[in-house]
Design an enzyme around this catalytic site. Structure first.
Site, PDB file in Angstrom:
ATOM      1  N   ARG A 290      49.734  85.229  52.808  1.00  0.00           N
ATOM      2  CA  ARG A 290      50.266  83.833  53.072  1.00  0.00           C
ATOM      3  C   ARG A 290      51.169  83.531  54.386  1.00  0.00           C
ATOM      4  NH1 ARG A 290      53.730  82.576  47.387  1.00  0.00           N
ATOM      5  NH2 ARG A 290      51.831  82.914  45.809  1.00  0.00           N
TER       6      ARG A 290
ATOM      7  N   HIS B  76      41.973  79.616  46.692  1.00  0.00           N
ATOM      8  CA  HIS B  76      43.305  79.746  46.736  1.00  0.00           C
ATOM      9  C   HIS B  76      44.197  79.623  45.397  1.00  0.00           C
ATOM     10  CE1 HIS B  76      46.588  80.478  49.758  1.00  0.00           C
ATOM     11  NE2 HIS B  76      47.276  79.487  49.173  1.00  0.00           N
TER      12      HIS B  76
ATOM     13  N   TYR C 114      47.167  59.371  47.152  1.00  0.00           N
ATOM     14  CA  TYR C 114      47.412  58.337  47.788  1.00  0.00           C
ATOM     15  C   TYR C 114      46.638  58.291  49.717  1.00  0.00           C
ATOM     16  CZ  TYR C 114      50.594  56.795  44.765  1.00  0.00           C
ATOM     17  OH  TYR C 114      51.299  56.507  43.372  1.00  0.00           O
TER      18      TYR C 114
END
Length: 828
Positions: free
Chosen positions: A47, A93, A136
């Protein structure tokens, strides 16, 4: 069964169903240590920390790999960000969609990365605000991202199973440029963190190419190519000594500062403002405004600010305007802003990266060496892959050519064979072909076995052999390999040119901060000063000083001077009037005017400000005079004006109270003001000089003061095809400034004559001759009357004037002549 204190029992549920099952005790301390180490290792590797080779964390690498696999390349249409996030989460992932989307958003932000790797469409946020939801926005890969994934299909890197073993993903990307240094990164792991600052792509590539050819290069040599970080938001970076320390050890602290401009506030008639055009990395305008508001209203440590406006937009970029209160020194206010707000911030560099799976802190040279070692391996594996593919193709081409030599026998053998296997065995035995060659011949359509195709195959055979030879050179010679890597980096720098955005300030950080700290009091005292209009049209002021200091300057004989057109006395926080050739007047504050820099024996007017920076002048309009306002103008009969067509006017000093712009004379069509002089007591002599080389002088008392709307009265009777080239008010009894002189120039000859040689005449007469024209001369181009004359060019360079000629109608001395004439002035 009793358990020891401080132990934890690990139970396998299936063990209860087995005869003779056992329960094992494990100390809690050991269990916690083992579990925490596993968790820390997972966070560090999966990570938080980037790989030093491609500069990517696993989530970023998986995003780019998934987008490439799905074809979301620069030539592809934009796709919904939710679609990208879903693909990455489902295949590679297995974490939250918010974490994946946040990582993808950063790859698309040009204020976060020097080279964005995702081409975002929609609201991807700002330094102050987060992005719109993934449903969006749309995205696809950027052209630069293709440089990181472009060689994946050529066996350049190792692949590993994904989280559920159903797919494979790359352990590292080929990375054709040093992404880690160019874009930087940040991350917090367990017990460690990384914070890497961005750099300029071209500079990093230049250093890498030098290191390829000079492996033993020193850090100082590499810093000739990479002088310092280059932040996507620009700004200033202070203290390169600390930068060098970070490049050497991998750790350091650099100071970032906003880039600002100080000057008059637009549209405010001279009020001062601080305009921020570039901010420190990671700082947005709203953070600045919020901090300023807190410091002004709550802690009250910040004073002198009238208003703050955020005028930032996509077209003009960052523009944060901080308006100063009247009488506030913007430089002193700027020092407080640097100290109390994020306009100046520190960046702690910590180059902690993964090298062969191990966290290491690396300096600039080590980071470049790791990247280059990776590129050598990538190019080597890519070259082996390409050579193998060409060898395989050459093997097929050679077999096909053998068949074409005896095509009739090949066809006959195939037709007489019982089945495909018998045909393949026959071809292998009779024509000495391999299994692959025989299979390829059997699969080749008959239409490929023409004479024309044979020519094509022979050409392809030659080309393949040449390519194999070139590829073998790369594998056999390390110098050739390095040359390939260097040339590929050079092409990237050429294809993606990047200009430096951040300005670097060299030196020790403490010394740089001390030297660059703005100084001076926050509140400027309303002390006397002089406002000067230069002969070339610049406006400036002298430094404000008390009356005692001014008197001491006179007693000590410290005379400062330069060529000027007009001077008025005012105060630092007072106002003056600027008069233009179109008969307009503008009120403006004195405080915004630049203070003239003092040099040995002179005050250079080149430090002045163009009038159009103070007031809104029309095209072709220029300032021709200045006048004081307030108490400094008390007792004066008014402003004397002279026009091109010979009109004279003394405008009464009854200026509008609420208007900052008004007319002081009504001009006829084609006329303009050539001179505007403030009268101190009305005892001055008004003087006209015409282009026909005539001078007219008479007492100012002969002209009756008029109001603003008046058009003046006849001042000089002009001959045919002549016009006024100079108008001014001259004091003949001023012993302090010396005797007035007359300067006239035709462009070929120049004459300096005592003003006393010219008799006074009545108003609206023709005057007397002041310059006799020589052959080829037809008119005066420059004229001026006043004490201590000084000539200059249009750009302010001094021009030496000839000696005084006592003849008022003489021809003057041969001389190229000045462009403008002013006078020398004492600073008193």
């Amino acid at each position: 069964m009793a358990r020891r204190k401080g132990t934890q029992t690990k139970v396998n549920p299936a063990a209860f169903d087995q005869p003779g099952a056992h329960v094992f005790d494990n100390p809690v301390k050991t269990e916690i240590e083992d579990s925490y180490l596993e968790y820390a290792y997972s966070v560090i590797h999966s990570r938080a920390l980037p790989d030093a080779r491609d500069g990517l964390k696993p989530v970023h690498r998986r995003i780019l790999f998934s987008m490439n696999e799905n074809g979301y390349r620069p030539t592809h249409a934009y796709v919904k960000s939710s679609r990208v996030v879903g693909d990455v989460m489902g295949k590679y992932h297995p974490h939250g969609d918010t974490a994946i989307y946040d990582a993808m958003v950063r790859l698309a932000q040009d204020f976060s990365m020097n080279v964005p790797l995702v081409d975002g469409h929609g609201n991807f946020g700002s330094p102050d605000d987060g992005p719109a939801a993934s449903r969006y926005t749309e995205a696809k890969m950027s052209p630069e991202a293709m440089l990181l994934v472009g060689e994946l299909g050529e066996d350049t890197v190792d692949f590993r199973p994904n989280y559920d073993g159903s797919l494979e993903e790359p352990s590292v990307l080929p990375a054709a440029f040093p992404n880690l240094l160019v874009n930087g990164t940040s991350g917090i792991a367990v017990g460690m963190a990384t914070n890497m600052i961005p750099h300029n792509l071209g500079e990093i590539i230049g250093a890498a190419r030098w290191l390829i050819n000079h492996p033993g290069a020193s850090l100082d040599k590499l810093m000739e190519y990479v002088p310092g970080p280059d932040l996507p938001t620009g700004g200033l970076l202070l203290g390169l000594d600390e930068v060098r320390r970070a490049y050497e050890t991998g750790r350091g602290v650099v100071r970032m500062r906003a880039k600002v401009e100080t000057g008059p506030l637009e549209g405010s008639r001279g009020r001062q403002a601080i305009t921020v055009t570039e901010l420190p990395y990671g700082v947005g305008p709203e953070k600045i405004i919020e901090k300023i508001t807190d410091e002004v209203n709550k802690s009250k440590r910040l004073t002198g600010i009238a208003d703050v406006k955020d005028l930032t937009d996509r077209e003009n970029g960052t523009r944060l305007v901080i308006e100063c209160k009247v009488g506030v020194n913007p430089q002193a206010l700027l020092a407080d802003l640097y100290r109390l707000t994020p306009l100046e911030q520190s960046f702690g560099i910590n180059n902690l990266v993964l090298v062969d799976g191990q966290p290491q802190t690396l300096g600039l040279k080590a980071l470049l060496e790791v990247f280059l070692a990776h590129r050598y391996e990538v190019v080597t594996r890519r070259t082996k892959y390409r050579r193998r593919k060409r060898e395989e193709r050459l093997h097929l081409v050679e077999g096909l050519l053998k068949a074409l030599l005896d095509i009739d026998k090949v066809i006959k053998l195939i037709r007489e064979s019982d089945n495909a296997q018998a045909a393949k065995d026959g071809l292998m035995k009779r024509f000495k072909l391999s299994d692959i060659q025989a299979t390829y011949i059997l699969d080749t359509p008959l239409r490929r076995l023409t004479k024309y195709d044979r020519i094509e195959l022979e050409a392809e055979q030659d080309r393949l052999r040449a390519e194999i030879e070139e590829l073998s050179k790369i594998l056999d010679d390390e110098s050739v390999l390095k040359k390939v890597v260097s040339s590929e980096l050079s092409k990237i720098a050429k294809d993606f040119p990047t200009e430096r955005r951040t300005s670097l300030i060299d030196g020790d950080l403490k010394e740089v901060l001390a030297a660059s700290k703005p100084s001076g009091p926050l509140e400027i005292a309303d002390d006397p000063c002089q406002v000067i209009l230069s002969a070339t049209g610049l406006v400036a002021r002298t430094a404000a000083e008390s009356e005692e200091a001014s008197e001491a300057r006179r007693r000590n004989g410290r005379v400062k001077h330069d060529a000027v057109a007009a001077v008025v006395h005012s105060t630092a926080r007072g106002q003056i009037l600027l008069v233009t050739n179109q008969g307009r007047a503008f009120k403006t504050d004195v405080l915004p005017l630049p203070v003239l820099p003092e040099q040995a024996g002179t005050v250079s007017l080149r430090g002045g400000m163009a009038a159009r920076e103070l007031v809104p002048l029309d095209k072709g309009e220029r300032v021709v005079g200045i006048a004081p306002l307030g108490e400094r103008g008390a007792g004066s009969p008014g402003l004397a004006l002279g026009t091109r067509q010979g009109v004279v006017k003394i405008c009464s000093p009854e200026w509008p109270v609420r208007s900052d712009e008004f007319e002081v004379i009504s001009l006829k069509d084609g006329d303009e003001v050539v001179g505007a002089t403030w009268l101190t007591d009305g005892a001055e002599t008004l003087t006209f000089v015409s282009s026909g080389a005539t001078l007219l002088r008479y007492a100012a008392s002969l002209v009756r003061p008029q109001g603003l709307k008046s058009g003046g009265m006849a001042g000089m009777n002009l001959g045919a095809d002549t016009e006024v080239v100079f108008f001014g008010a001259v004091k003949t009894d001023d012993d302090e400034h010396g005797e007035p002189m007359v300067v006239t120039s035709t462009g070929q000859s120049v004459k300096v004559t005592p003003f006393a040689e010219y008799p006074a005449k009545g108003r609206n007469t023709g005057g007397v001759r002041t310059h006799r024209f020589l052959k080829g001369e037809q008119r005066l181009t420059v004229a001026w009357v006043g004490p201590r004359p000084a000539g200059s060019t249009d750009n302010g360079s001094p021009v030496e004037l000839p000696e005084t000629d006592p003849r008022r109608d003489g021809s003057g001395a041969a001389h190229p002549g000045p462009d403008v004439v002013g006078h020398l002035i004492e600073r008193d």
